[in-house]
Scaffold this active site. Structure first.
Site, short mmCIF file in Angstrom:
data_model
loop_
_atom_site.label_atom_id
_atom_site.label_comp_id
_atom_site.label_asym_id
_atom_site.label_seq_id
_atom_site.Cartn_x
_atom_site.Cartn_y
_atom_site.Cartn_z
CG HIS A 1 -0.17 -0.12 2.00
ND1 HIS A 1 -0.19 -1.32 2.77
CD2 HIS A 1 0.26 1.06 3.76
CE1 HIS A 1 0.90 -0.90 4.30
NE2 HIS A 1 0.88 -0.15 4.76
CB ALA A 2 1.94 3.69 -1.87
#
Length: 154
Positions: A70-71
């Protein structure tokens, strides 16, 4: 996360039941390319850089066969989830040393940290239930994956 959020976050074109690449970085690129093709990423390289930087900080292999790369990045146009399932598993360096067979990529626009954490915690809570993981492994269509997640986060 509300069950209706699944419709917006994870449309059918962001669900893959095909075997993803076996190597972690290649798998991340594969999922990212799905988001790019769906028109959710404006800058692939910036999104990839954010995802790989996050991987270097700490593992996104949460255990129980789950990987959640995730980011937060300005490279995405809206909060997005991409799902892939792997028979052989992808090594996401999980604490339990188990390869990830259920992989969820979360991308959130920069500044959406509250939303990002909410998505991450809803998903993580839902995936702690063995019946949810089993249903995702057995799902025969993108719609079945989405329905399982809608029920799990309700």
């Amino acid at each position: 996360m509300d069950p209706q959020d699944i419709d917006t976050l994870l449309p059918p074109e962001l669900v893959s039941l095909e075997e993803p690449p076996a190597e972690k970085d290649a798998c991340i690129k594969h999922l990212l390319d799905m988001a790019v093709e769906a028109g959710r990423v404006e800058d692939r390289e910036a999104a990839l850089e954010a995802l790989l930087a996050r991987e270097e900080e700490t593992t996104t292999g949460v255990g129980l066969g789950i990987g959640i790369p995730h980011a937060q990045t300005d490279a995405v146009t809206q909060p997005t989830v991409v799902f892939a399932r792997s028979e052989r598993g992808v090594d996401f360096d999980a604490m339990d040393d188990e390869p990830a067979t259920l992989i969820f990529m979360l991308l959130v626009p920069e500044g959406g940290s509250e939303e990002h954490l909410g998505m991450l915690s809803s998903l993580s809570r839902a995936l702690m239930h063995e019946d949810v993981r089993d249903s995702l492994h057995e799902a025969e269509s993108p719609e079945a994956v989405r329905e399982t997640l809608k029920e799990a986060v309700a």
